[in-house]
Write a protein that holds these residues in place. Structure first.
Motif, PDB file in Angstrom:
ATOM      1  N   LYS A  53       0.827  -1.204   0.000  1.00 41.32           N
ATOM      2  CA  LYS A  53       0.000   0.000   0.000  1.00 41.32           C
ATOM      3  C   LYS A  53       0.863   1.256   0.000  1.00 41.32           C
ATOM      4  N   GLU A  54       1.837   1.289   0.888  1.00 41.93           N
ATOM      5  CA  GLU A  54       2.678   2.481   0.957  1.00 41.93           C
ATOM      6  C   GLU A  54       3.456   2.702  -0.340  1.00 41.93           C
ATOM      7  N   THR A  55       3.845   1.625  -0.991  1.00 42.09           N
ATOM      8  CA  THR A  55       4.554   1.752  -2.261  1.00 42.09           C
ATOM      9  C   THR A  55       3.722   2.565  -3.250  1.00 42.09           C
ATOM     10  N   GLY A  56       2.460   2.230  -3.354  1.00 39.13           N
ATOM     11  CA  GLY A  56       1.582   2.948  -4.276  1.00 39.13           C
ATOM     12  C   GLY A  56       1.400   4.409  -3.876  1.00 39.13           C
ATOM     13  N   LEU A  57       1.201   4.640  -2.586  1.00 36.88           N
ATOM     14  CA  LEU A  57       0.947   6.007  -2.131  1.00 36.88           C
ATOM     15  C   LEU A  57       2.162   6.908  -2.358  1.00 36.88           C
ATOM     16  N   ARG A  58       3.347   6.395  -1.998  1.00 40.78           N
ATOM     17  CA  ARG A  58       4.548   7.228  -2.118  1.00 40.78           C
ATOM     18  C   ARG A  58       4.844   7.552  -3.585  1.00 40.78           C
ATOM     19  N   TYR A  59       4.668   6.579  -4.467  1.00 42.02           N
ATOM     20  CA  TYR A  59       4.894   6.857  -5.893  1.00 42.02           C
ATOM     21  C   TYR A  59       3.899   7.891  -6.405  1.00 42.02           C
ATOM     22  N   ALA A  60       2.637   7.716  -6.037  1.00 43.06           N
ATOM     23  CA  ALA A  60       1.606   8.637  -6.536  1.00 43.06           C
ATOM     24  C   ALA A  60       1.870  10.064  -6.067  1.00 43.06           C
ATOM     25  N   GLU A  61       2.284  10.190  -4.837  1.00 43.57           N
ATOM     26  CA  GLU A  61       2.517  11.540  -4.307  1.00 43.57           C
ATOM     27  C   GLU A  61       3.553  12.303  -5.130  1.00 43.57           C
ATOM     28  N   MET A  62       4.476  11.569  -5.749  1.00 45.14           N
ATOM     29  CA  MET A  62       5.499  12.218  -6.585  1.00 45.14           C
ATOM     30  C   MET A  62       5.066  12.348  -8.046  1.00 45.14           C
ATOM     31  N   GLY A  63       3.868  11.920  -8.373  1.00 43.33           N
ATOM     32  CA  GLY A  63       3.390  12.067  -9.740  1.00 43.33           C
ATOM     33  C   GLY A  63       3.717  10.890 -10.650  1.00 43.33           C
ATOM     34  N   PHE A  64       4.061   9.744 -10.078  1.00 40.61           N
ATOM     35  CA  PHE A  64       4.322   8.538 -10.888  1.00 40.61           C
ATOM     36  C   PHE A  64       3.038   7.737 -11.059  1.00 40.61           C
ATOM     37  N   THR A  65       2.837   7.210 -12.252  1.00 42.52           N
ATOM     38  CA  THR A  65       1.623   6.436 -12.517  1.00 42.52           C
ATOM     39  C   THR A  65       1.892   5.043 -13.083  1.00 42.52           C
ATOM     40  N   THR A  66       3.141   4.750 -13.469  1.00 43.17           N
ATOM     41  CA  THR A  66       3.469   3.410 -13.970  1.00 43.17           C
ATOM     42  C   THR A  66       4.860   3.030 -13.459  1.00 43.17           C
ATOM     43  N   VAL A  82       0.627  17.156 -12.230  1.00 37.42           N
ATOM     44  CA  VAL A  82       0.682  18.609 -12.255  1.00 37.42           C
ATOM     45  C   VAL A  82       1.562  19.057 -11.092  1.00 37.42           C
ATOM     46  N   TYR A  83       2.554  19.878 -11.408  1.00 44.32           N
ATOM     47  CA  TYR A  83       3.483  20.322 -10.360  1.00 44.32           C
ATOM     48  C   TYR A  83       3.436  21.825 -10.207  1.00 44.32           C
ATOM     49  N   ARG A  84       3.674  22.254  -8.975  1.00 50.05           N
ATOM     50  CA  ARG A  84       3.759  23.687  -8.704  1.00 50.05           C
ATOM     51  C   ARG A  84       5.239  24.061  -8.846  1.00 50.05           C
ATOM     52  N   PRO A  85       5.573  24.960  -9.796  1.00 51.59           N
ATOM     53  CA  PRO A  85       6.985  25.286  -9.999  1.00 51.59           C
ATOM     54  C   PRO A  85       7.604  25.836  -8.717  1.00 51.59           C
ATOM     55  N   ASN A  86       8.862  25.477  -8.522  1.00 50.83           N
ATOM     56  CA  ASN A  86       9.569  25.912  -7.320  1.00 50.83           C
ATOM     57  C   ASN A  86      11.045  25.928  -7.667  1.00 50.83           C
ATOM     58  N   LYS A 122      11.411  20.072  -3.859  1.00 52.70           N
ATOM     59  CA  LYS A 122      10.052  20.371  -3.359  1.00 52.70           C
ATOM     60  C   LYS A 122       9.039  20.218  -4.483  1.00 52.70           C
ATOM     61  N   MET A 123       9.420  20.719  -5.665  1.00 49.43           N
ATOM     62  CA  MET A 123       8.494  20.676  -6.798  1.00 49.43           C
ATOM     63  C   MET A 123       8.105  19.222  -7.131  1.00 49.43           C
ATOM     64  N   PHE A 124       9.133  18.362  -7.266  1.00 50.72           N
ATOM     65  CA  PHE A 124       8.849  16.993  -7.706  1.00 50.72           C
ATOM     66  C   PHE A 124       8.538  16.037  -6.547  1.00 50.72           C
ATOM     67  N   GLY A 125       8.718  16.507  -5.314  1.00 44.36           N
ATOM     68  CA  GLY A 125       8.425  15.647  -4.166  1.00 44.36           C
ATOM     69  C   GLY A 125       6.937  15.541  -3.892  1.00 44.36           C
ATOM     70  N   ALA A 126       6.184  16.544  -4.287  1.00 42.98           N
ATOM     71  CA  ALA A 126       4.759  16.564  -3.967  1.00 42.98           C
ATOM     72  C   ALA A 126       3.993  17.143  -5.145  1.00 42.98           C
ATOM     73  N   ALA A 127       3.338  16.276  -5.897  1.00 39.06           N
ATOM     74  CA  ALA A 127       2.555  16.754  -7.036  1.00 39.06           C
ATOM     75  C   ALA A 127       1.401  17.613  -6.539  1.00 39.06           C
ATOM     76  N   ALA A 128       1.139  18.722  -7.261  1.00 40.58           N
ATOM     77  CA  ALA A 128      -0.032  19.548  -6.917  1.00 40.58           C
ATOM     78  C   ALA A 128      -1.310  18.743  -7.178  1.00 40.58           C
ATOM     79  N   TYR A 129      -1.300  18.035  -8.309  1.00 38.09           N
ATOM     80  CA  TYR A 129      -2.398  17.106  -8.624  1.00 38.09           C
ATOM     81  C   TYR A 129      -1.811  15.887  -9.314  1.00 38.09           C
ATOM     82  N   LEU A 130      -2.466  14.766  -9.121  1.00 41.58           N
ATOM     83  CA  LEU A 130      -2.200  13.619  -9.983  1.00 41.58           C
ATOM     84  C   LEU A 130      -3.543  13.036 -10.403  1.00 41.58           C
ATOM     85  N   PHE A 131      -3.664  12.827 -11.710  1.00 41.93           N
ATOM     86  CA  PHE A 131      -4.859  12.149 -12.232  1.00 41.93           C
ATOM     87  C   PHE A 131      -4.446  10.776 -12.724  1.00 41.93           C
TER      88      PHE A 131
END
Lengths: 546, 268, 372
Positions: free
Chosen positions: A98-111, A458-462, A467-476
């Motif tokens: 479960k954590e594997t999926g959550l941590r990847y998603a938070e960074m904007g990874f989908t595959t 979607v990332y918030r530029p920084n 910081k920018m790539f550590g936490a996606a503003a949005y992931l779809f």
């Protein structure tokens, strides 16, 4: 339901787009802009933000028997023992699916691709993948130390028969591609061979590592498997011999595609009084000159981690450096493998130079579509270190600060301080989106064109790229918003991407007999049934090349 | 100032995690903040104020009044000050403690002094298994400090011990000093099982003898060593009294299945 | 046909599921336990434990706790049975009868001569039984068999003696005749590929660590590998729990994140101490269980499920018989799926557990792992 991601800076190198524009999502896919502006049911304001396809990790050990063994071996590094390891990259990974999926998603990874699934661990790997939420997954099945293949080569069987065997294995294990790990090395180690190279013959079979690799490369190419043979070369991590192995393997590509994994671990020379030096520049030049070859890096980052590999010979040798000092090594049919904990220390000359060699390769390999972003998770570092690596690639000043902290002796052994290159957003998008999708043959992703699966980060530029790539503003994911402001807001299950193929019936009955007579095993045990995974849509098929 | 006192309101019906109730943590907190510290281990989310009547204000001198075998992790990671428990305590008392003084009037559960790095633990009653030992997967147990258990100890006291001193006045359970790396373990009573299994180095004094030794312990004869006398004198300074005086003892060496540099002393 | 009961009264399965979820959510610390032969049931049970803030255990975990302890404290070099079959020219079998309950593995390994490896193939296997005075089930196998008697409680000592002998260190003979220990250590060292097989449920953690140490010492110069046997489903359940929760069972979710403790989260202890005040249990026993001690939800394969005092009972099908199952196959060294023997109406325990977890998840105000 039509969703509009409005006004973002779209970076989509696969479609040559690098500009502010809207992206529309309908039924999980990206669609063309509707004729009537403003007809979207939902609008997500992306103004001022960077919009990319969901990121793809082509080489990360996230599931299967060896990964689970690492979890078993290191309970003291689990984050649940919160008073124990503290906030290290390894503890932040967590150990659960479960954590594997959550941590990847938070960074904007989908595959994410699990790159080392033994044929026998296929169901195990897929069960774990099925329990990883949000992201899509895929696997590479490991061949090249199996008695069947080496016997077929020794006995001079036809290319067709060998291709049938490879396809049977891919089909049974529901893989997307094929990996070869120290071809023949595990088999030789079982014969107590301790030193092995590209042209060494495996005792008792009389076939060399080169022969095995070339045979598999041809079979994969002939079968139309989109992802080229994924190679873990001989002598990983051995100063001198590693670089020789990489060079020999690259030269052996001979006009056919070949992917070399975690190339950083092969960039080691023997100069200096410590007998350890960088071959980063030479290796990068060789890769630049050989367009058949793609590589991923396997960047080392500092801190506690654990190495997980089906290269049994290498892992056995690595036991001596285990930290903490315990390991599990497995002799199994075919590859086997080993789990050896490792603590890369910033103050160690060797570890610091490994870190520098990885970055040299990242920065000196010119074409971002031929070099892939990996730490060989968790072998070089846990994937939770990715934000820092993005910052190191995109910002010279960040690199300078890191270099300052290294032992002084390291600087004269690396060209890293002189390298000025900074990755652009478009290059990052190429390396982590467009190129991996192309390499894997998954044409529905890695870009934001009409018809693509709506995996969008979607990332918030920084200025601080970590910081920018550590936490996606949005992931779809498939058009569903799963991350907002770096936090997971929904946990749908993705699926495993598998190769659309079929296996030859004659090969099937031959293998029924073979596994029974040779090993006392039933061949049906190798077959992954989707129903065993308890997910509504366990798989999505990817077509072969015609 | 008076001792910061946690009086148990009643026998808790779940395990209580007392790891936050240590001087290091409490010295910077006011009483209302202390009341709200989470100590429960179930979904009820119990806080300190639910479980204890809290009084006093000297966080360097913490008292638990009315003990319970469910009070786990008392003194975990403490580096200074004192904790006194006027009854029993649970698992992991003084785990990875690095300094200060911890005393329990009653008995304690498993893993007391687990991974102890420094400081002093004294248990008036008995203790459970793996006294001073490592927690799951950890490569070393106690690496410093002293532990004294006036009663009996459970199985595998001093497991993977690396440094420091343990003194058990009573008997000890099966296989004491298993996988010992170094350090000193003294047992006033009888050692059950086969002490010292897979010990590499270290010193064991078993005043009441042992049930048996594995064949990989070798009799090295009776010794009247100055070192034993010096050790007795030194330990007397730490513990006040010790169950041996430095007179001649029989020595066994082992475990030769591994390094074999461990020394076990028995009454001559 | 009735498949669910509340307080002995037949109810719809929906009612029973709601009642079960209510009971679990009201419990302070529910115990989720049983035998979990089917990994599908285990995966869903982990969700139940997570959503109810309970503890996940397996009724047989104590049998493999020493193996788990030795593996994670020390590590091991281990081998799969199929590879022993083909490669091991010398096999040291430790214990009176380690293949009891692992007959299929015994058959797999010893039905043929080794056929891989330049030195091993073509010859007959040599087998030394350390423990029994008689060859027992080995009297019929291919290969040369001899016995070295050793009492069960001295097996760990004997392994230590072999290590000392291999390392050229002093030792007492222990269970061996004079000179025999050194000879046996040399026999292992001179193998093309030596395998050391033992019943991991019969040895304590230190003895298993000793076997791992002996194998490690041998590998300095030659090849050797250990094969721990664990009859039954519990090792597979522990493997499954590791990926779902991070730990090999005995994991609590009272505070949300998984917390593992072999002693404090032992299900039997939790019930007897009163720390758990409810349980949900998966049983394949045909006989009635006494579960009156705490409010219990029982999932039972019994023809007429009867749990003395169970609040909620579900009748479930037998995994691999009435419905497909996923389980750890020791011959394969990994998981396999087995189809049902027949198609029937019997309920899969995994589906019941999944429905209870979903019900609990709803109350949890969470979309955690909502089914796609």
């Amino acid at each position: 339901m039509l969703t509009c991601l409005k006004g973002g800076h779209v970076v989509d190198p696969a479609n040559g787009i690098d500009e502010v524009r809207d992206i529309f999502i309908k039924d999980g896919k990206i669609v063309d802009a509707p004729a009537e502006a403003g007809s979207a049911n939902e609008t997500v304001d992306c103004s001022g933000m960077v919009v990319m396809a969901g990121a793809i990790d082509i080489h990360s050990h996230i599931a299967g028997g060896h990964v689970n063994t690492a979890r078993l071996l290191l309970p003291e590094w689990h984050r649940a023992f919160s008073a124990r390891p503290g906030e290290t990259a390894l503890s932040k990974v967590g150990w659960t699916t479960k954590e594997t999926g959550l941590r990847y998603a938070e960074m904007g990874f989908t595959t994410v691709v699990e790159p080392a699934m033994g044929p026998q661990a296929a169901l195990h790997a897929h069960l774990e993948l099925a329990d990883i939420p949000i992201i899509d997954k895929a696997t590479l099945v490991v061949l090249g130390n199996d008695d069947m293949l080496m016997s077929m080569i020794r006995d001079g069987e036809s290319d067709e028969a060998i291709a049938d065997y490879v396809l049977w294995t891919v089909d049974a294990s529901k893989a997307l591609g094929v990996k070869c790990i120290n071809a023949g090395g595990s088999a030789a180690f079982k014969e107590n061979v301790r030193s092995y190279a590209f042209d060494t013959e495996v005792p008792d079979y009389g076939v060399s590592s080169r022969q095995i690799l070339k045979t598999l490369q041809k079979a994969v190419t002939d079968a139309g498997i989109p992802h080229p043979l994924h190679v873990h070369c001989n002598n990983l991590g051995v100063p001198g011999a590693s670089a020789d192995a990489a060079e020999a393997t690259i030269r052996a590509s001979e006009g056919m595609p070949l992917h070399l994994a975690h190339i950083q671990f092969y960039g080691y020379g023997i100069e200096g009084r410590r007998g350890f030096s960088s071959k980063g520049e030479e290796l990068a030049r060789l890769i630049n000159e050989n367009p058949d070859v793609t590589v991923d890096i396997g960047q080392v980052m500092f801190g506690q981690t654990v190495t997980i590999s089906s290269d049994e010979m290498r892992q056995f040798a690595g036991r001596a450096q285990a930290s903490p000092g315990k390991s599990i090594i497995m002799d199994q049919e075919a590859n086997g493998g080993g789990v050896v904990p490792m603590n890369y220390k910033e103050k160690s000359f060797f570890n610091a130079l490994q870190w520098a060699i990885g970055l040299e390769l990242f920065l000196l390999i010119e074409d971002p579509s031929r070099v892939f972003f990996t730490t060989d998770h968790p072998n070089g570092a846990p994937f939770t270190t990715y934000p820092d690596i993005f910052a190191l690639l995109m910002d010279r000043n960040v690199r300078e600060k890191w270099i300052e902290a290294l032992p002084k002796s390291v600087k004269k052994w690396t060209s890293l301080p002189e390298i000025e290159r900074e990755y652009t957003l478009a290059e990052i998008a190429t390396m982590t989106r467009a190129a991996p999708a192309k390499l894997l043959g998954t044409r529905d992703r890695g870009h934001l064109g009409s018809g693509a699966t709506a995996d969008i980060s979607v990332y918030r530029p920084n200025d601080d790229k970590a910081k920018m790539f550590g936490a996606a503003a949005y992931l779809f994911k498939d058009g569903v918003k799963v991350v907002e402001n770096g936090a997971v807001v929904a946990k749908p299950y993705g699926r495993a991407l598998t190769l659309k193929t079929h296996s030859d019936a004659k090969m099937g009955s031959r293998l029924d007999r073979y596994f029974d007579e040779a090993y006392g095993l039933q061949s049906r045990w190798f077959k992954v049934e989707g129903s065993a995974l308890r997910r509504e849509t366990p798989f999505r098929e990817v077509p072969c090349l015609s | 100032m008076s001792a910061l006192t946690f009086r148990l309101k009643g026998e808790p019906d779940e395990r209580i995690d007392c790891s936050s109730l240590v001087p290091d943590r409490l010295k910077s907190l006011g009483s209302s903040e202390i009341e709200k510290l989470p100590v429960g281990t179930t979904k009820r989310g119990l806080v300190a104020g639910d479980v204890f009547e809290i009084s006093g204000d000297d966080a360097a001198d913490i008292r638990f009044e009315g003990g319970s075998s469910r009070l786990d992790r008392i003194g975990e990671r403490m580096s200074e000050g004192a904790i006194r428990v006027s009854g029993d305590a649970g698992f992991r008392v003084g785990r990875v403690m690095s300094g200060g003084d911890l005393q329990v009037e009653g008995s304690v559960g498993d893993l007391c002094g687990s991974g102890l790095e420094g400081g002093c633990i004294r248990v008036k009653g008995d203790c459970g298994a793996k006294l001073g030992g490592p927690d799951a997967g950890e490569m070393k147990g106690m690496s410093g400090g002293t532990i004294r258990v006036h009663g009996n100890a459970g199985e595998r006291a001093g497991d993977r011990m690396r440094r420091g001193t343990i003194l058990i006045d009573g008997d000890c359970g099966k296989d004491a000093a298993s996988r010992m790396i170094a350090g000193t373990l003294i047992v006033g009573g009888h050692a059950r099982g086969a002490p010292g299994r897979l010990m590499k180095r270290g010193t064991l004094l078993l005043m009441g003898g042992a049930e048996r030794f594995t064949p990989t312990f070798v009799d090295a004869g009776v010794h009247d060593l100055l070192i034993l006398k010096l050790m007795a004198d030194g330990l007397r300074e730490t513990f006040g009294d010790v169950p041996f005086d430095g007179s001649a003892m029989r020595k066994m060496s082992g475990d030769t299945a591994v390094l074999g540099l461990g020394e076990v002393y028995l009454p001559a | 046909m009735t498949t669910a009961w509340i307080d002995g009264q037949p109810v719809s399965s929906g009612e029973a599921i709601r009642e079960a979820a209510k009971l679990l959510s009201m419990s302070r610390l529910p115990l989720v336990t049983g035998r979990f032969d089917d990994i599908s049931a285990l995966r869903e049970a982990a969700r139940v434990a997570g959503f109810s803030g309970g503890v996940l255990d397996h009724s047989d975990l104590g049998r493999v706790a020493p193996l788990i302890e030795a593996l994670r404290d020390n590590g091991i070099i281990r081998i799969s049975p199929g590879e022993v079959r083909r490669r091991a020219d010398r096999v040291l079998v430790v214990g009176a009868d380690p293949f009891a309950g692992s007959e299929a593995v015994f058959e797999q390994i010893f039905a043929v001569d080794p056929d891989l490896g330049a030195k091993a193939k073509g010859g007959q296997r040599e087998i030394v039984l350390l423990g029994p005075d008689e060859p027992g089930r080995f009297s019929e196998v291919k290969g040369h068999v001899r016995t070295v008697g050793c009492p069960a409680d001295q097996l760990g000592d004997a392994i230590g003696v072999l290590r000392a002998g291999l390392g050229g260190k002093p030792f007492g003979d222990g269970p061996f005749e004079e000179g025999a220990a050194r000879a046996l250590a040399g026999w292992l060292k001179d193998a093309a590929f030596a395998a050391i097989v033992f019943d991991a449920t019969e040895l304590d953690a230190i003895s298993i660590e000793s076997v791992a140490g002996l194998v490690s010492d041998l590998n300095a110069e030659t090849r050797a590998s250990a094969l721990p046997l664990t009859a039954g489903s519990v090792y597979g359940a522990a493997e499954g729990a590791i990926w779902v929760t991070g730990f090999p069972l005995r994991t609590a979710f009272g505070r949300g994140d998984p917390e593992h403790d072999m002693m404090l989260n032992d299900g039997a202890w939790l019930i007897s101490s009163g720390e758990s005040d409810a349980r949900i249990m998966l049983s394949y026993d045909e006989t009635a269980l006494d579960v009156a001690d705490v409010p219990t939800i029982l999932l039972s394969t019994a023809e007429e499920p009867a749990g003395e005092g169970a609040r909620v009972i579900f009748k479930i099908g037998r995994p691999g018989v009435d419905h497909p199952m996923v389980h750890h196959e020791p011959r394969f060294g990994s998981f396999v799926s087995t189809p049902a023997e027949h198609h029937g109406m019997a309920t899969n325990a995994a589906d019941i557990l999944s429905a209870i977890a979903d019900q609990l998840g709803k109350a949890h105000h969470s979309n955690d792992e909502a089914r796609a």
